[in-house]
Design a protein around this motif. Structure first.
Motif, short mmCIF file in Angstrom:
data_model
loop_
_atom_site.label_atom_id
_atom_site.label_comp_id
_atom_site.label_asym_id
_atom_site.label_seq_id
_atom_site.Cartn_x
_atom_site.Cartn_y
_atom_site.Cartn_z
N MET A 1 0.85 -1.19 0.00
CA MET A 1 0.00 0.00 0.00
C MET A 1 0.88 1.24 0.00
SD MET A 1 -2.97 0.88 2.66
CE MET A 1 -3.15 2.55 3.19
N ALA A 2 0.56 2.16 -0.84
CA ALA A 2 1.33 3.40 -0.92
C ALA A 2 1.00 4.27 0.29
CB ALA A 2 1.00 4.13 -2.20
N ASN A 3 1.93 5.16 0.62
CA ASN A 3 1.67 6.03 1.76
C ASN A 3 1.05 7.35 1.31
OD1 ASN A 3 3.71 7.76 0.88
ND2 ASN A 3 5.24 6.79 2.13
N LYS A 4 0.62 8.14 2.28
CA LYS A 4 -0.09 9.38 1.98
C LYS A 4 0.78 10.34 1.18
CE LYS A 4 -2.54 13.18 4.04
NZ LYS A 4 -2.84 13.91 5.24
N ASP A 5 2.09 10.38 1.45
CA ASP A 5 2.97 11.29 0.72
C ASP A 5 3.02 10.96 -0.77
OD1 ASP A 5 3.59 12.78 2.97
OD2 ASP A 5 5.38 11.59 3.42
N SER A 6 3.07 9.68 -1.10
CA SER A 6 3.10 9.31 -2.52
C SER A 6 1.77 9.64 -3.19
CB SER A 6 3.47 7.84 -2.71
OG SER A 6 2.48 7.00 -2.19
N TYR A 7 0.66 9.47 -2.46
CA TYR A 7 -0.64 9.87 -3.00
C TYR A 7 -0.68 11.39 -3.21
CZ TYR A 7 -2.68 5.27 -1.96
OH TYR A 7 -2.98 3.93 -1.92
N ALA A 8 -0.14 12.13 -2.26
CA ALA A 8 -0.15 13.60 -2.37
C ALA A 8 0.69 14.06 -3.56
CB ALA A 8 0.37 14.23 -1.07
N ARG A 9 1.84 13.41 -3.78
CA ARG A 9 2.67 13.77 -4.94
C ARG A 9 1.93 13.49 -6.24
NH1 ARG A 9 6.73 11.67 -1.68
NH2 ARG A 9 6.55 9.63 -2.66
N ARG A 10 1.30 12.34 -6.31
CA ARG A 10 0.54 11.96 -7.51
C ARG A 10 -0.64 12.92 -7.72
NH1 ARG A 10 0.53 9.83 -12.45
NH2 ARG A 10 -1.40 8.78 -12.91
N HIS A 11 -1.27 13.32 -6.63
CA HIS A 11 -2.39 14.27 -6.68
C HIS A 11 -1.92 15.60 -7.26
CE1 HIS A 11 -5.51 16.98 -5.03
NE2 HIS A 11 -6.31 15.93 -5.16
N ARG A 12 -0.78 16.11 -6.78
CA ARG A 12 -0.23 17.37 -7.30
C ARG A 12 0.14 17.25 -8.78
NH1 ARG A 12 2.26 17.41 -2.24
NH2 ARG A 12 4.14 16.54 -3.15
N TYR A 13 0.73 16.10 -9.15
CA TYR A 13 1.09 15.86 -10.55
C TYR A 13 -0.15 15.91 -11.44
CZ TYR A 13 2.23 13.25 -14.77
OH TYR A 13 2.35 12.87 -16.07
N LEU A 14 -1.22 15.23 -11.02
CA LEU A 14 -2.45 15.24 -11.81
C LEU A 14 -3.05 16.65 -11.88
CD1 LEU A 14 -4.11 11.94 -10.57
CD2 LEU A 14 -3.15 12.37 -12.83
N ASP A 15 -2.99 17.37 -10.77
CA ASP A 15 -3.50 18.74 -10.75
C ASP A 15 -2.75 19.61 -11.76
OD1 ASP A 15 -5.37 20.53 -9.67
OD2 ASP A 15 -3.87 21.37 -8.31
N ASP A 16 -1.43 19.49 -11.79
CA ASP A 16 -0.62 20.25 -12.75
C ASP A 16 -0.95 19.86 -14.19
OD1 ASP A 16 0.62 21.57 -10.66
OD2 ASP A 16 2.43 20.30 -10.72
N LYS A 17 -1.08 18.56 -14.42
CA LYS A 17 -1.37 18.07 -15.77
C LYS A 17 -2.74 18.57 -16.24
CE LYS A 17 -1.00 13.97 -18.57
NZ LYS A 17 -0.44 12.63 -18.63
N ILE A 18 -3.73 18.53 -15.37
CA ILE A 18 -5.06 19.02 -15.71
C ILE A 18 -5.00 20.51 -16.03
CG2 ILE A 18 -7.37 19.48 -14.77
CD1 ILE A 18 -6.98 16.81 -13.15
N ALA A 19 -4.30 21.26 -15.19
CA ALA A 19 -4.19 22.71 -15.40
C ALA A 19 -3.54 23.01 -16.75
CB ALA A 19 -3.40 23.35 -14.26
N ARG A 20 -2.48 22.27 -17.10
CA ARG A 20 -1.81 22.49 -18.39
C ARG A 20 -2.76 22.19 -19.55
NH1 ARG A 20 2.39 19.79 -15.88
NH2 ARG A 20 2.02 17.92 -17.13
N LEU A 21 -3.48 21.09 -19.46
CA LEU A 21 -4.42 20.74 -20.53
C LEU A 21 -5.52 21.78 -20.67
CD1 LEU A 21 -4.73 16.89 -19.93
CD2 LEU A 21 -3.72 18.00 -21.94
N GLU A 22 -6.04 22.24 -19.54
CA GLU A 22 -7.11 23.25 -19.59
C GLU A 22 -6.58 24.59 -20.09
OE1 GLU A 22 -10.22 21.54 -16.27
OE2 GLU A 22 -8.69 22.97 -15.59
#
Length: 67
Positions: free
Chosen positions: A1-22
């Motif tokens: 199971m991944a830890n909260k920090d790895s989820y948070a990093r992935r969350h930020r990555y997705l947020d950045d990717k969404i922002a770039r696409l938009e």
């Protein structure tokens, strides 16, 4: 199971990717929606980790084991 920090990093990555696409007026709305769904699932997992940690802490305190 991944830890909260790895989820948070992935969350930020997705947020950045969404922002770039938009920002680039991407016409791939299906991709953007899929990324947003992934981001929400990650957020749900992080909330669950926090909730479980609080419950574990409360149980330890109730048993007199400290934090």
């Amino acid at each position: 199971m991944a830890n909260k920090d790895s989820y948070a990093r992935r969350h930020r990555y997705l947020d950045d990717k969404i922002a770039r696409l938009e920002k680039n007026k991407s016409h791939n709305h299906e991709l953007i929606n899929d990324l947003k769904k992934q981001k929400l699932r990650l957020k749900d997992r992080m909330v669950m980790i926090d909730r479980n940690a609080m419950q574990d802490r409360d149980v330890r305190l109730a048993m007199g084991l400290g934090s």
